[in-house]
Design a protein around this motif. Structure first.
Motif, PDB file in Angstrom:
ATOM      1  N   LEU A 202      17.755  10.727-106.310  1.00  0.00           N
ATOM      2  CA  LEU A 202      17.279  11.957-105.521  1.00  0.00           C
ATOM      3  C   LEU A 202      19.207  12.702-105.069  1.00  0.00           C
ATOM      4  N   LEU A 203      19.487  14.137-104.760  1.00  0.00           N
ATOM      5  CA  LEU A 203      20.444  14.576-104.742  1.00  0.00           C
ATOM      6  C   LEU A 203      20.098  14.455-103.744  1.00  0.00           C
ATOM      7  N   PRO A 204      21.721  14.488-102.638  1.00  0.00           N
ATOM      8  CA  PRO A 204      21.839  13.866-100.831  1.00  0.00           C
ATOM      9  C   PRO A 204      21.935  15.349-100.387  1.00  0.00           C
ATOM     10  N   ASP A 205      21.046  14.974 -99.919  1.00  0.00           N
ATOM     11  CA  ASP A 205      20.945  16.935 -98.369  1.00  0.00           C
ATOM     12  C   ASP A 205      21.044  18.058 -98.571  1.00  0.00           C
ATOM     13  N   ASP A 206      22.234  18.136 -99.283  1.00  0.00           N
ATOM     14  CA  ASP A 206      23.089  19.037 -99.018  1.00  0.00           C
ATOM     15  C   ASP A 206      22.863  19.718-100.161  1.00  0.00           C
ATOM     16  N   GLN A 207      22.009  19.185-101.329  1.00  0.00           N
ATOM     17  CA  GLN A 207      22.020  19.436-102.749  1.00  0.00           C
ATOM     18  C   GLN A 207      20.609  19.509-102.414  1.00  0.00           C
ATOM     19  N   SER A 208      19.620  18.747-102.023  1.00  0.00           N
ATOM     20  CA  SER A 208      18.532  18.589-102.030  1.00  0.00           C
ATOM     21  C   SER A 208      17.264  19.748-102.168  1.00  0.00           C
ATOM     22  N   ASN A 209      16.727  19.794-103.169  1.00  0.00           N
ATOM     23  CA  ASN A 209      15.707  20.257-104.491  1.00  0.00           C
ATOM     24  C   ASN A 209      13.652  19.958-104.544  1.00  0.00           C
ATOM     25  N   PHE A 210      13.062  20.206-103.079  1.00  0.00           N
ATOM     26  CA  PHE A 210      12.318  19.871-103.138  1.00  0.00           C
ATOM     27  C   PHE A 210      11.378  20.659-103.735  1.00  0.00           C
ATOM     28  N   GLY A 211      10.421  20.657-104.310  1.00  0.00           N
ATOM     29  CA  GLY A 211       9.275  20.991-104.881  1.00  0.00           C
ATOM     30  C   GLY A 211       7.725  20.636-104.859  1.00  0.00           C
ATOM     31  N   PHE A 212       6.263  21.153-105.509  1.00  0.00           N
ATOM     32  CA  PHE A 212       5.666  21.038-105.070  1.00  0.00           C
ATOM     33  C   PHE A 212       4.766  21.394-106.592  1.00  0.00           C
ATOM     34  N   CYS A 213       3.605  20.111-106.959  1.00  0.00           N
ATOM     35  CA  CYS A 213       2.823  20.177-107.700  1.00  0.00           C
ATOM     36  C   CYS A 213       0.543  20.009-107.453  1.00  0.00           C
ATOM     37  N   THR A 214       0.545  20.907-108.950  1.00  0.00           N
ATOM     38  CA  THR A 214      -0.634  20.251-108.177  1.00  0.00           C
ATOM     39  C   THR A 214      -1.222  19.803-109.862  1.00  0.00           C
ATOM     40  N   ALA A 215      -2.275  19.589-109.817  1.00  0.00           N
ATOM     41  CA  ALA A 215      -2.732  18.590-111.696  1.00  0.00           C
ATOM     42  C   ALA A 215      -4.002  18.968-111.425  1.00  0.00           C
ATOM     43  N   VAL A 216      -4.778  19.148-112.654  1.00  0.00           N
ATOM     44  CA  VAL A 216      -6.072  19.021-112.877  1.00  0.00           C
ATOM     45  C   VAL A 216      -6.383  18.172-113.722  1.00  0.00           C
ATOM     46  N   MET A 217      -6.886  16.591-113.605  1.00  0.00           N
ATOM     47  CA  MET A 217      -7.263  15.271-115.346  1.00  0.00           C
ATOM     48  C   MET A 217      -8.302  14.984-115.338  1.00  0.00           C
ATOM     49  N   ILE A 218      -8.904  15.740-116.770  1.00  0.00           N
ATOM     50  CA  ILE A 218     -10.508  15.245-116.783  1.00  0.00           C
ATOM     51  C   ILE A 218     -10.805  13.889-117.898  1.00  0.00           C
ATOM     52  N   THR A 219     -11.708  13.397-116.865  1.00  0.00           N
ATOM     53  CA  THR A 219     -11.612  11.725-118.030  1.00  0.00           C
ATOM     54  C   THR A 219     -12.303  12.100-118.646  1.00  0.00           C
ATOM     55  N   HIS A 220     -13.717  12.950-118.693  1.00  0.00           N
ATOM     56  CA  HIS A 220     -14.863  12.662-119.247  1.00  0.00           C
ATOM     57  C   HIS A 220     -15.565  13.607-118.813  1.00  0.00           C
ATOM     58  N   PRO A 221     -16.015  14.415-119.895  1.00  0.00           N
ATOM     59  CA  PRO A 221     -16.459  13.908-121.342  1.00  0.00           C
ATOM     60  C   PRO A 221     -14.893  14.316-122.257  1.00  0.00           C
ATOM     61  N   SER A 222     -14.807  15.000-121.826  1.00  0.00           N
ATOM     62  CA  SER A 222     -13.452  15.065-122.901  1.00  0.00           C
ATOM     63  C   SER A 222     -12.314  15.002-121.982  1.00  0.00           C
ATOM     64  N   GLN A 223     -11.099  14.637-122.308  1.00  0.00           N
ATOM     65  CA  GLN A 223      -9.840  14.774-121.989  1.00  0.00           C
ATOM     66  C   GLN A 223      -8.544  15.560-121.412  1.00  0.00           C
ATOM     67  N   ASP A 224      -8.555  16.051-120.850  1.00  0.00           N
ATOM     68  CA  ASP A 224      -7.284  17.528-120.800  1.00  0.00           C
ATOM     69  C   ASP A 224      -6.521  17.062-119.179  1.00  0.00           C
ATOM     70  N   LEU A 225      -4.960  17.296-119.465  1.00  0.00           N
ATOM     71  CA  LEU A 225      -4.139  17.414-117.729  1.00  0.00           C
ATOM     72  C   LEU A 225      -3.545  18.287-117.993  1.00  0.00           C
ATOM     73  N   ARG A 226      -3.837  19.056-117.126  1.00  0.00           N
ATOM     74  CA  ARG A 226      -3.051  20.301-116.385  1.00  0.00           C
ATOM     75  C   ARG A 226      -2.034  20.295-115.483  1.00  0.00           C
ATOM     76  N   VAL A 227      -0.735  19.993-115.677  1.00  0.00           N
ATOM     77  CA  VAL A 227       0.193  20.245-114.089  1.00  0.00           C
ATOM     78  C   VAL A 227       0.527  21.094-114.471  1.00  0.00           C
ATOM     79  N   ASP A 228       1.490  21.769-112.592  1.00  0.00           N
ATOM     80  CA  ASP A 228       1.777  22.608-112.045  1.00  0.00           C
ATOM     81  C   ASP A 228       3.176  22.592-111.120  1.00  0.00           C
TER      82      ASP A 228
END
Lengths: 259, 38
Positions: A202-228
């Motif tokens: 991880l970058l030191p505090d004075d350069q830190s860059n945080f973020g946030f992700c949302t994801a949806v993973m479908i496992t049945h009947p099909s397989q799919d993964l969407r990430v943002d």
């Protein structure tokens, strides 16, 4: 003749609301996990005069979780309160403040957060998915797959997981795992990480860059993964509130106490 | 010695009539709900 004691403050009086605003800002500013909370109701207020222009104020607050992660720079006013159907999380806080010469400051706070009861939600919204445990194997699998998928496709920095914020699992119409998690940029590009991921820190505090992700993973009947994933960009850290300084997974379970 | 001064009984017609349907003020707490109650 001593001045007659002032009438007790009402919970909707402007002075009470001003104290509550200072308290909520303090709580969000000193919380390191989970999401920002917004004021839902002032349950009670008690003012104990200490002398001239010097009062101790005890507040009991009822807060509601918003959709903004605690690391998000979004102003609280722009954060949406999670709806009942999204499986709301409530925060009960007791806060002690001092009002000295009209200036409010927080002396202490203690909060307990808990998710709304699943029964209540199912009763009113049978199809609403409920929060899943953050230790659930499917949740961990979905987060790992989502972050790996993002890092394999991005041309930006390699991201590490900071904490899982919330997760839901639904079985109909498809078996779906929805997750939200906080991430941070490392000192590697995603390409360089392929060769030596251990070197990515991880970058030191004075350069830190945080973020946030949302994801949806479908496992049945099909397989799919969407990430943002969205990075917030470098934020100047508040000196007395150290940001996260180590990779790894920590869990913000609704139902935790913070003081 | 301080003797309490007898206060003449207020004449009936001087009493301030209570307005019909006088409601007590709402309790000062808890306050209003801004979003919804869990």
């Amino acid at each position: 003749v001593p001045a007659a004691p002032s009438a007790p403050l009402g919970c909707d009086d402007p002075e009470s609301e001003a104290a509550a605003e200072v308290a909520v800002s303090y709580i969000n500013g000193h919380s390191h996990h989970g999401y920002k909370f917004a004021l839902n109701r002032i349950e009670n207020i008690r003012v104990v005069p200490q002398g001239l222009n010097n009062d101790i104020i005890f507040l009991e607050l009822d807060l509601l979780e918003t959709t903004c992660h605690i690391l998000s720079p979004t102003p609280l006013a722009n954060c949406t309160v999670r709806s009942f159907e999204q499986h709301a999380v409530e925060g009960d806080c007791d806060v002690k403040l001092q009002r000295l010469n009209g200036k409010l400051s927080v002396l202490a706070s203690k909060c307990h957060s808990r998710a709304d009861s699943g029964e209540d939600i199912i009763q009113l919204c049978p199809d609403c998915p409920l929060l899943a445990s953050l230790n659930n194997t499917e949740v961990l699998t979905a987060v790992t797959a989502a972050l790996s998928d993002h890092n394999s496709k991005t041309t930006d920095a390699y991201l590490r997981l900071i904490e899982i914020g919330r997760a839901k699992i639904t079985s109909y119409p498809a078996h779906t795992v929805s997750v939200e998690f906080a991430v941070a940029a490392t000192n590697c590009s995603a390409k360089a990480a392929k060769d030596n991921v251990e070197a990515c820190q991880l970058l030191p505090d004075d350069q830190s860059n945080f973020g946030f992700c949302t994801a949806v993973m479908i496992t049945h009947p099909s397989q799919d993964l969407r990430v943002d994933c969205q990075l917030y960009g470098h934020q100047v850290p508040t000196p007395d509130i150290p940001f996260f300084s180590r990779p790894g997974v920590t869990y913000s379970q609704p139902g935790q106490d913070t003081s | 010695p301080v003797a309490k001064r007898a206060v003449a009984e207020v004449a009936q017609h001087d009493k301030v009539p209570r307005p019909v349907g006088f409601l007590p003020p709402p309790p000062p707490c808890p306050g209003k709900i801004r979003h919804f109650k869990i």
